[in-house]
Design a protein around this motif. Structure first.
Motif, PDB file in Angstrom:
ATOM      1  N   VAL A 193       0.773   9.480 -10.723  1.00  0.00           N
ATOM      2  CA  VAL A 193       0.714   9.108  -9.322  1.00  0.00           C
ATOM      3  C   VAL A 193       1.234   8.411  -9.589  1.00  0.00           C
ATOM      4  CG1 VAL A 193      -0.987   8.561  -7.875  1.00  0.00           C
ATOM      5  CG2 VAL A 193      -1.633   9.998  -9.306  1.00  0.00           C
ATOM      6  N   ALA A 194       1.057   6.921  -9.973  1.00  0.00           N
ATOM      7  CA  ALA A 194       2.477   6.031  -9.493  1.00  0.00           C
ATOM      8  C   ALA A 194       3.796   6.395  -9.461  1.00  0.00           C
ATOM      9  CB  ALA A 194       1.592   4.815 -10.329  1.00  0.00           C
ATOM     10  N   ARG A 195       3.739   6.870 -10.604  1.00  0.00           N
ATOM     11  CA  ARG A 195       5.188   7.474 -11.392  1.00  0.00           C
ATOM     12  C   ARG A 195       6.352   8.356 -10.810  1.00  0.00           C
ATOM     13  NH1 ARG A 195       4.443   9.294 -15.858  1.00  0.00           N
ATOM     14  NH2 ARG A 195       4.545  10.937 -15.215  1.00  0.00           N
ATOM     15  N   ASP A 237       0.769  -1.214  -0.034  1.00  0.00           N
ATOM     16  CA  ASP A 237       0.050   0.180  -0.446  1.00  0.00           C
ATOM     17  C   ASP A 237       0.843   1.153   0.300  1.00  0.00           C
ATOM     18  OD1 ASP A 237      -2.000   2.056   0.733  1.00  0.00           O
ATOM     19  OD2 ASP A 237      -2.872   1.075   2.122  1.00  0.00           O
ATOM     20  N   TRP A 238       1.452   1.817  -1.355  1.00  0.00           N
ATOM     21  CA  TRP A 238       2.080   2.829  -1.487  1.00  0.00           C
ATOM     22  C   TRP A 238       1.510   4.364  -0.511  1.00  0.00           C
ATOM     23  CZ3 TRP A 238       6.702   1.229  -1.925  1.00  0.00           C
ATOM     24  CH2 TRP A 238       7.349   0.904  -2.578  1.00  0.00           C
ATOM     25  N   ALA A 239       0.827   3.918  -0.815  1.00  0.00           N
ATOM     26  CA  ALA A 239      -0.679   5.215   0.206  1.00  0.00           C
ATOM     27  C   ALA A 239      -0.110   5.770   1.557  1.00  0.00           C
ATOM     28  CB  ALA A 239      -1.872   5.556  -0.748  1.00  0.00           C
ATOM     29  N   ALA A 240       0.168   4.126   1.905  1.00  0.00           N
ATOM     30  CA  ALA A 240       0.298   4.100   3.571  1.00  0.00           C
ATOM     31  C   ALA A 240       1.773   4.990   3.535  1.00  0.00           C
ATOM     32  CB  ALA A 240      -0.617   2.897   3.775  1.00  0.00           C
ATOM     33  N   VAL A 241       2.271   3.829   2.340  1.00  0.00           N
ATOM     34  CA  VAL A 241       3.959   4.251   2.646  1.00  0.00           C
ATOM     35  C   VAL A 241       4.088   5.838   2.964  1.00  0.00           C
ATOM     36  CG1 VAL A 241       6.263   4.219   1.840  1.00  0.00           C
ATOM     37  CG2 VAL A 241       4.219   2.516   2.007  1.00  0.00           C
ATOM     38  N   ARG A 242       3.337   6.444   1.922  1.00  0.00           N
ATOM     39  CA  ARG A 242       3.407   8.197   1.771  1.00  0.00           C
ATOM     40  C   ARG A 242       2.835   9.036   2.551  1.00  0.00           C
ATOM     41  NH1 ARG A 242       0.828   7.599  -3.324  1.00  0.00           N
ATOM     42  NH2 ARG A 242      -0.639   8.671  -2.683  1.00  0.00           N
ATOM     43  N   PRO A 262      10.968  -8.335   1.203  1.00  0.00           N
ATOM     44  CA  PRO A 262      11.881  -8.364   1.739  1.00  0.00           C
ATOM     45  C   PRO A 262      12.308  -7.322   0.072  1.00  0.00           C
ATOM     46  CG  PRO A 262      11.963 -10.128   0.310  1.00  0.00           C
ATOM     47  CD  PRO A 262      11.154  -9.017   1.448  1.00  0.00           C
ATOM     48  N   LEU A 263      13.726  -5.616   0.677  1.00  0.00           N
ATOM     49  CA  LEU A 263      14.130  -4.445   0.095  1.00  0.00           C
ATOM     50  C   LEU A 263      14.210  -4.156  -1.703  1.00  0.00           C
ATOM     51  CD1 LEU A 263      14.321  -1.547   0.629  1.00  0.00           C
ATOM     52  CD2 LEU A 263      16.569  -1.513   1.636  1.00  0.00           C
ATOM     53  N   ASP A 264      15.041  -5.908  -1.576  1.00  0.00           N
ATOM     54  CA  ASP A 264      15.121  -5.613  -2.662  1.00  0.00           C
ATOM     55  C   ASP A 264      13.710  -5.985  -3.622  1.00  0.00           C
ATOM     56  OD1 ASP A 264      17.811  -5.796  -3.252  1.00  0.00           O
ATOM     57  OD2 ASP A 264      17.460  -7.986  -2.868  1.00  0.00           O
ATOM     58  N   GLU A 265      12.846  -6.803  -3.416  1.00  0.00           N
ATOM     59  CA  GLU A 265      11.000  -6.903  -3.892  1.00  0.00           C
ATOM     60  C   GLU A 265      10.513  -5.373  -3.869  1.00  0.00           C
ATOM     61  OE1 GLU A 265       9.138  -9.585  -2.470  1.00  0.00           O
ATOM     62  OE2 GLU A 265       9.930 -11.234  -1.948  1.00  0.00           O
ATOM     63  N   LEU A 266      10.770  -4.546  -3.134  1.00  0.00           N
ATOM     64  CA  LEU A 266      10.182  -3.271  -2.842  1.00  0.00           C
ATOM     65  C   LEU A 266      10.894  -2.354  -3.664  1.00  0.00           C
ATOM     66  CD1 LEU A 266       9.892  -2.606   0.914  1.00  0.00           C
ATOM     67  CD2 LEU A 266       7.953  -3.192  -0.493  1.00  0.00           C
ATOM     68  N   VAL A 267      12.198  -2.361  -3.832  1.00  0.00           N
ATOM     69  CA  VAL A 267      12.947  -1.418  -4.931  1.00  0.00           C
ATOM     70  C   VAL A 267      12.861  -2.027  -6.406  1.00  0.00           C
ATOM     71  CG1 VAL A 267      14.720  -0.714  -6.041  1.00  0.00           C
ATOM     72  CG2 VAL A 267      14.659  -0.439  -3.445  1.00  0.00           C
ATOM     73  N   GLY A 268      12.625  -3.070  -6.337  1.00  0.00           N
ATOM     74  CA  GLY A 268      12.128  -4.126  -7.772  1.00  0.00           C
ATOM     75  C   GLY A 268      11.192  -3.137  -8.300  1.00  0.00           C
ATOM     76  N   GLU A 269       9.561  -3.056  -7.141  1.00  0.00           N
ATOM     77  CA  GLU A 269       8.412  -2.662  -7.676  1.00  0.00           C
ATOM     78  C   GLU A 269       8.198  -1.738  -7.495  1.00  0.00           C
ATOM     79  OE1 GLU A 269       3.729  -2.660  -5.122  1.00  0.00           O
ATOM     80  OE2 GLU A 269       5.348  -4.141  -4.860  1.00  0.00           O
ATOM     81  N   LEU A 270       8.995  -0.940  -7.435  1.00  0.00           N
ATOM     82  CA  LEU A 270       9.039   0.603  -7.434  1.00  0.00           C
ATOM     83  C   LEU A 270       9.866   1.023  -8.852  1.00  0.00           C
ATOM     84  CD1 LEU A 270       9.921   1.890  -4.005  1.00  0.00           C
ATOM     85  CD2 LEU A 270       7.876   2.388  -5.079  1.00  0.00           C
ATOM     86  N   PHE A 298       6.820   8.031   4.401  1.00  0.00           N
ATOM     87  CA  PHE A 298       8.317   7.206   3.435  1.00  0.00           C
ATOM     88  C   PHE A 298       8.478   5.902   4.030  1.00  0.00           C
ATOM     89  CE2 PHE A 298       7.716  10.914   0.943  1.00  0.00           C
ATOM     90  CZ  PHE A 298       6.805  10.278  -0.139  1.00  0.00           C
ATOM     91  N   ALA A 299       8.297   5.536   5.482  1.00  0.00           N
ATOM     92  CA  ALA A 299       8.935   4.845   6.002  1.00  0.00           C
ATOM     93  C   ALA A 299       8.575   3.059   5.579  1.00  0.00           C
ATOM     94  CB  ALA A 299       8.025   4.061   7.461  1.00  0.00           C
ATOM     95  N   VAL A 300      10.022   2.360   5.327  1.00  0.00           N
ATOM     96  CA  VAL A 300      10.202   0.921   4.604  1.00  0.00           C
ATOM     97  C   VAL A 300       9.130   0.291   5.149  1.00  0.00           C
ATOM     98  CG1 VAL A 300      11.419  -0.773   3.809  1.00  0.00           C
ATOM     99  CG2 VAL A 300      12.790   2.224   4.267  1.00  0.00           C
ATOM    100  N   PRO A 301       8.138  -0.654   4.711  1.00  0.00           N
ATOM    101  CA  PRO A 301       7.751  -1.504   4.396  1.00  0.00           C
ATOM    102  C   PRO A 301       8.866  -2.538   5.156  1.00  0.00           C
ATOM    103  CG  PRO A 301       6.702  -0.823   3.015  1.00  0.00           C
ATOM    104  CD  PRO A 301       8.240   0.554   3.295  1.00  0.00           C
ATOM    105  N   ALA A 302       8.079  -3.218   6.501  1.00  0.00           N
ATOM    106  CA  ALA A 302       8.908  -4.762   7.026  1.00  0.00           C
ATOM    107  C   ALA A 302       8.472  -5.986   6.341  1.00  0.00           C
ATOM    108  CB  ALA A 302       8.428  -3.959   8.326  1.00  0.00           C
TER     109      ALA A 302
END
Length: 263
Positions: A37-39, A3-8, A19-27, A12-16
């Protein structure tokens, strides 16, 4: 899916939960999105914040940088124009690969879609986003500053029918001004990159071209920076540009080439 809206909303707290690699890959994938908005609001804002906060390791930054360098060859304009923004963040964080520079240089002078803003795609900003990376590279010790100065004038002298707007010319002028603060530049280095403009622009009143307009506006803004100094990224004080007097003389001669009847 995160839920990237919740992250914002959570600064911008890093979801726990992933894995960080997965998060970065999705972004990274979202940086290609046609949805602004997504980009922009989500992918770019999150990655830029995390890079600035040191969330990503050096290895992750290099991997992401390699991916962004490949994006300069993408078919969709938004994928191309958001690549330099992320590379700018990475190099600003102190991670640099020489292999990232040639793809950027090839794209920057060749890009034909120079729209600043599109009603559906949002901000594209090829010239401005490229200028941000150009300025960061221009300040980076491992990059030859003359190379970036030549890239800047090459972008301006590439034929186009599009007149820059949304302060694109000011962003490029700022990037060039930052590069001109490099202390190793000789007088010749600091002035001769402007020489192609003497033959690349058409004197008024022969015609008024977009190329003339873009170049003169950018160089006029650059004159102000050279005259008054420039505030480098993160600096509290203005830095004076070496060889300012000689650069201003060259700038005036270039501008007189186009606007002979004005001064």
């Amino acid at each position: 899916m995160t839920d990237w809206a919740a992250v914002r909303a959570d600064d911008f707290a890093v979801p726990a939960d992933r894995p960080l690699d997965e998060l970065v890959g999705e972004l990274s994938g979202m940086l290609r999105s046609a949805d602004p908005v997504a980009r922009d609001s989500t992918a770019y804002s999150t990655l830029a914040t995390w890079i600035g906060r040191g969330v990503l390791s050096e290895g992750q930054l290099r991997e992401l940088g390699d991916e962004m360098a490949k994006r300069f060859g993408e078919a969709e304009i938004q994928a191309r124009t958001f690549a330099p923004l992320i590379l700018d963040c990475i190099v600003s964080a102190g991670v640099y690969e020489a292999s990232w520079v040639p793809p950027f240089e090839r794209w920057y002078v060749a890009e034909t879609d120079l729209r600043g803003y599109d009603a559906e795609l949002g901000w594209l900003h090829a010239v401005a986003h490229g200028a941000d990376l150009l300025g960061t590279l221009g300040l980076y010790p491992a990059v030859e500053p003359v190379e970036m100065l030549r890239l800047g004038i090459g972008r301006l002298l590439t034929p186009t029918e599009y007149v820059l707007r949304d302060m694109e010319d000011d962003r490029l002028a700022y990037a060039l001004a930052c590069t001109l603060t490099r202390s190793e530049l000789t007088v010749e280095d600091a002035t001769q990159w402007l020489v192609p403009a003497f033959t690349g622009m058409v004197p008024i009143p022969t015609t008024v071209t977009a190329l003339n307009t873009n170049t003169t506006r950018t160089l006029r803004a650059l004159y102000v920076f050279v005259d008054r100094g420039v505030r480098l990224p993160g600096a509290s004080k203005v830095t004076q540009i070496p060889h300012a007097a000689e650069i201003k003389v060259q700038l005036v001669e270039v501008l007189r080439q186009v606007s002979q009847s004005y001064f």
